[in-house]
Design an enzyme around this catalytic site. Structure first.
Site, PDB file in Angstrom:
ATOM      1  N   GLU A  47       0.862  -1.196   0.000  1.00 49.05           N
ATOM      2  CA  GLU A  47       0.000   0.000   0.000  1.00 49.05           C
ATOM      3  C   GLU A  47       0.891   1.235   0.000  1.00 49.05           C
ATOM      4  O   GLU A  47       1.790   1.358   0.842  1.00 49.05           O
ATOM      5  CB  GLU A  47      -0.948   0.043   1.211  1.00 49.05           C
ATOM      6  CG  GLU A  47      -1.903   1.231   1.087  1.00 49.05           C
ATOM      7  CD  GLU A  47      -2.830   1.464   2.280  1.00 49.05           C
ATOM      8  OE1 GLU A  47      -2.680   0.798   3.316  1.00 49.05           O
ATOM      9  OE2 GLU A  47      -3.693   2.353   2.156  1.00 49.05           O
ATOM     10  N   GLU A  72       4.611   5.029   3.688  1.00 51.88           N
ATOM     11  CA  GLU A  72       4.031   6.360   3.965  1.00 51.88           C
ATOM     12  C   GLU A  72       5.199   7.307   4.235  1.00 51.88           C
ATOM     13  O   GLU A  72       6.102   6.972   4.996  1.00 51.88           O
ATOM     14  CB  GLU A  72       3.082   6.259   5.179  1.00 51.88           C
ATOM     15  CG  GLU A  72       2.663   7.541   5.829  1.00 51.88           C
ATOM     16  CD  GLU A  72       1.904   8.492   4.902  1.00 51.88           C
ATOM     17  OE1 GLU A  72       0.904   8.086   4.290  1.00 51.88           O
ATOM     18  OE2 GLU A  72       2.352   9.651   4.779  1.00 51.88           O
ATOM     19  N   ASP A  99       9.422   7.819   0.709  1.00 51.44           N
ATOM     20  CA  ASP A  99       8.683   8.393  -0.414  1.00 51.44           C
ATOM     21  C   ASP A  99       8.593   7.390  -1.569  1.00 51.44           C
ATOM     22  O   ASP A  99       9.588   6.726  -1.891  1.00 51.44           O
ATOM     23  CB  ASP A  99       9.411   9.663  -0.884  1.00 51.44           C
ATOM     24  CG  ASP A  99       8.512  10.535  -1.726  1.00 51.44           C
ATOM     25  OD1 ASP A  99       8.023  10.063  -2.783  1.00 51.44           O
ATOM     26  OD2 ASP A  99       8.270  11.681  -1.329  1.00 51.44           O
ATOM     27  N   ASP A 121      -2.910  11.897  -2.864  1.00 52.28           N
ATOM     28  CA  ASP A 121      -3.055  13.353  -3.010  1.00 52.28           C
ATOM     29  C   ASP A 121      -3.312  13.697  -4.476  1.00 52.28           C
ATOM     30  O   ASP A 121      -2.579  13.258  -5.358  1.00 52.28           O
ATOM     31  CB  ASP A 121      -1.779  14.053  -2.518  1.00 52.28           C
ATOM     32  CG  ASP A 121      -1.535  13.791  -1.042  1.00 52.28           C
ATOM     33  OD1 ASP A 121      -2.516  13.694  -0.289  1.00 52.28           O
ATOM     34  OD2 ASP A 121      -0.361  13.664  -0.638  1.00 52.28           O
ATOM     35  N   ASP A 157     -11.739  10.055  -4.092  1.00 50.15           N
ATOM     36  CA  ASP A 157     -12.967  10.863  -4.091  1.00 50.15           C
ATOM     37  C   ASP A 157     -12.925  11.866  -5.242  1.00 50.15           C
ATOM     38  O   ASP A 157     -13.935  12.458  -5.587  1.00 50.15           O
ATOM     39  CB  ASP A 157     -13.056  11.668  -2.783  1.00 50.15           C
ATOM     40  CG  ASP A 157     -11.856  12.592  -2.654  1.00 50.15           C
ATOM     41  OD1 ASP A 157     -10.713  12.075  -2.621  1.00 50.15           O
ATOM     42  OD2 ASP A 157     -12.039  13.816  -2.640  1.00 50.15           O
ATOM     43  N   THR A 195     -11.093   3.278   4.023  1.00 45.38           N
ATOM     44  CA  THR A 195      -9.926   3.931   4.624  1.00 45.38           C
ATOM     45  C   THR A 195     -10.418   5.098   5.490  1.00 45.38           C
ATOM     46  O   THR A 195     -11.607   5.442   5.468  1.00 45.38           O
ATOM     47  CB  THR A 195      -8.981   4.481   3.536  1.00 45.38           C
ATOM     48  OG1 THR A 195      -9.542   5.685   3.001  1.00 45.38           O
ATOM     49  CG2 THR A 195      -8.761   3.480   2.410  1.00 45.38           C
ATOM     50  N   GLU A 196      -9.500   5.741   6.212  1.00 43.58           N
ATOM     51  CA  GLU A 196      -9.887   6.918   7.017  1.00 43.58           C
ATOM     52  C   GLU A 196     -10.491   8.014   6.132  1.00 43.58           C
ATOM     53  O   GLU A 196     -11.562   8.553   6.423  1.00 43.58           O
ATOM     54  CB  GLU A 196      -8.672   7.512   7.751  1.00 43.58           C
ATOM     55  CG  GLU A 196      -8.282   6.796   9.018  1.00 43.58           C
ATOM     56  CD  GLU A 196      -7.077   5.868   8.821  1.00 43.58           C
ATOM     57  OE1 GLU A 196      -6.597   5.738   7.677  1.00 43.58           O
ATOM     58  OE2 GLU A 196      -6.644   5.257   9.815  1.00 43.58           O
ATOM     59  N   GLU A 198     -11.685   7.763   3.149  1.00 47.18           N
ATOM     60  CA  GLU A 198     -12.905   7.286   2.485  1.00 47.18           C
ATOM     61  C   GLU A 198     -14.123   7.471   3.389  1.00 47.18           C
ATOM     62  O   GLU A 198     -15.182   7.914   2.938  1.00 47.18           O
ATOM     63  CB  GLU A 198     -12.723   5.801   2.142  1.00 47.18           C
ATOM     64  CG  GLU A 198     -13.894   5.185   1.414  1.00 47.18           C
ATOM     65  CD  GLU A 198     -13.532   3.800   0.879  1.00 47.18           C
ATOM     66  OE1 GLU A 198     -12.389   3.332   1.089  1.00 47.18           O
ATOM     67  OE2 GLU A 198     -14.392   3.185   0.241  1.00 47.18           O
TER      68      GLU A 198
HETATM   69  C1  LIG Z   1      -4.949  11.866   1.364  1.00 49.17           C
HETATM   70  S1  LIG Z   1      -3.949  10.840   2.351  1.00 49.17           S
HETATM   71  C2  LIG Z   1      -4.810   9.268   2.318  1.00 49.17           C
HETATM   72  C3  LIG Z   1      -4.401   8.378   3.443  1.00 49.17           C
HETATM   73  C4  LIG Z   1      -5.009   6.974   3.424  1.00 49.17           C
HETATM   74  N1  LIG Z   1      -4.566   6.220   2.267  1.00 49.17           N
HETATM   75  C5  LIG Z   1      -6.519   7.040   3.446  1.00 49.17           C
HETATM   76  O1  LIG Z   1      -7.143   6.762   2.407  1.00 49.17           O
HETATM   77  O2  LIG Z   1      -7.080   7.365   4.492  1.00 49.17           O
HETATM   78  C6  LIG Z   1      -2.577  10.522   1.277  1.00 49.17           C
HETATM   79  C7  LIG Z   1      -1.390   9.943   2.028  1.00 49.17           C
HETATM   80  O3  LIG Z   1      -0.400   9.576   1.092  1.00 49.17           O
HETATM   81  C8  LIG Z   1       0.870  10.004   1.566  1.00 49.17           C
HETATM   82  N2  LIG Z   1       1.711  10.221   0.389  1.00 49.17           N
HETATM   83  C9  LIG Z   1       1.489  11.118  -0.600  1.00 49.17           C
HETATM   84  N3  LIG Z   1       2.457  11.057  -1.521  1.00 49.17           N
HETATM   85  C10 LIG Z   1       3.313  10.084  -1.107  1.00 49.17           C
HETATM   86  C11 LIG Z   1       4.523   9.557  -1.620  1.00 49.17           C
HETATM   87  N4  LIG Z   1       5.061  10.045  -2.750  1.00 49.17           N
HETATM   88  N5  LIG Z   1       5.133   8.565  -0.964  1.00 49.17           N
HETATM   89  C12 LIG Z   1       4.615   8.085   0.202  1.00 49.17           C
HETATM   90  N6  LIG Z   1       3.478   8.559   0.758  1.00 49.17           N
HETATM   91  C13 LIG Z   1       2.834   9.543   0.107  1.00 49.17           C
HETATM   92  C14 LIG Z   1       0.585  11.273   2.333  1.00 49.17           C
HETATM   93  O4  LIG Z   1       1.596  11.566   3.275  1.00 49.17           O
HETATM   94  C15 LIG Z   1      -0.749  10.948   2.988  1.00 49.17           C
HETATM   95  O5  LIG Z   1      -0.600  10.340   4.255  1.00 49.17           O
END
Ligand SMILES: C[S@@+](CC[C@H](N)C(=O)[O-])C[C@H]1O[C@@H](n2cnc3c(N)ncnc32)[C@H](O)[C@@H]1O
Length: 218
Positions: A47, A72, A99, A121, A157, A195-196, A198
């Site tokens: 994931e 993450e 990352d 994102d 979304d 997910t959170e 979602e």
């Molecule tokens: C909008 S949140 C969604 C979190 C979770 N997947 C959920 O659906 O509740 C997006 C997550 O992806 C992480 N993220 C974004 N770009 C990333 C990257 N290039 N590598 C690792 N994590 C990343 C962000 O730090 C954030 O915690």
């Protein structure tokens, strides 16, 4: 104040869960199953952007024979996921605080069975599509580290990101299936793990978009 204090204690709290995450994930490249104590033929699911870990913890518990790696980049966020996994005593879920742009350093060609992208994102306001985790350069990396027939399961979304992603997956030669623009009112809702983010969007009445993209590499 509480938040600040919590952030200040990240290293100690990470240390307490040191058995659940890898500080040097590149050393596991090509041998994740072996390092995590799983059979060579077990499924490996990754994931990307796991957030606070609701999805990966629930999914790992439901599939104890598969090995789950959750990546993450935000340490304060992944810490919540790691502590959740620790509390639940999950044995088949491990974490990487890094990352996704460095994925090729961490995973060997053909090592991964499936990738989950949940509510990545959208990068819409700044108009930076190259940063989207479904931008074609990322898709090529996913295809490389996945086995033939491997799949990316993507939920969002965001309509703009979803339509962009449909196009990117198609252009990169993936086969799309289970495409829905209203997951919670679809035939796939029953098996869906929220997910959170979602849950938050569903509470706001925003329809969830979802697709499965299967690699066609030989
Ligand atoms: C909008 S949140 C969604 C979190 C979770 N997947 C959920 O659906 O509740 C997006 C997550 O992806 C992480 N993220 C974004 N770009 C990333 C990257 N290039 N590598 C690792 N994590 C990343 C962000 O730090 C954030 O915690």
């Amino acid at each position: 104040m509480t938040r600040l204090r919590a952030k200040r204690h990240i290293p100690e709290r990470m240390e307490r869960c040191a058995d659940l995450w890898f500080a040097l994930p590149a050393t596991n490249k090509g041998k994740w199953r072996e390092v995590c104590g799983f059979p060579a033929d077990c499924k490996l699911f990754l994931e990307i952007g796991c957030g606070k870990g609701k999805f990966c913890t629930e999914t790992a518990i439901a599939n104890p024979d598969a090995l789950y790696i959750a990546l993450e980049r935000e340490s304060s966020v992944i810490l919540a996921a790691i502590e959740k996994a620790k509390e639940l005593e999950i044995k088949n879920l491990f974490f990487v605080n890094a990352d996704a742009k460095n994925l090729m350093d961490y995973f060997e060609e053909n090592e991964v069975d499936r990738i989950y992208l949940n509510f990545s994102d959208p990068w819409t306001r700044k108009k930076k599509p190259k940063r989207r985790l479904t931008y074609r350069d990322f898709l090529k990396v996913y295809e490389t580290i996945m086995k033939p027939g491997g799949e990316v399961r993507f939920k969002t979304d965001n309509t703009l990101l979803f339509e962009f992603s449909v196009n990117e997956f198609t252009e990169c030669g993936f086969t799309l299936s289970e495409v829905t623009r209203d997951l919670h009112n679809s035939e796939w809702n029953e098996e869906n793990v929220r997910t959170e983010f979602e849950q938050k969007f569903a509470d706001e009445g925003i329809p969830i978009k979802r697709l499965v993209a299967t690699s066609n590499k030989k």
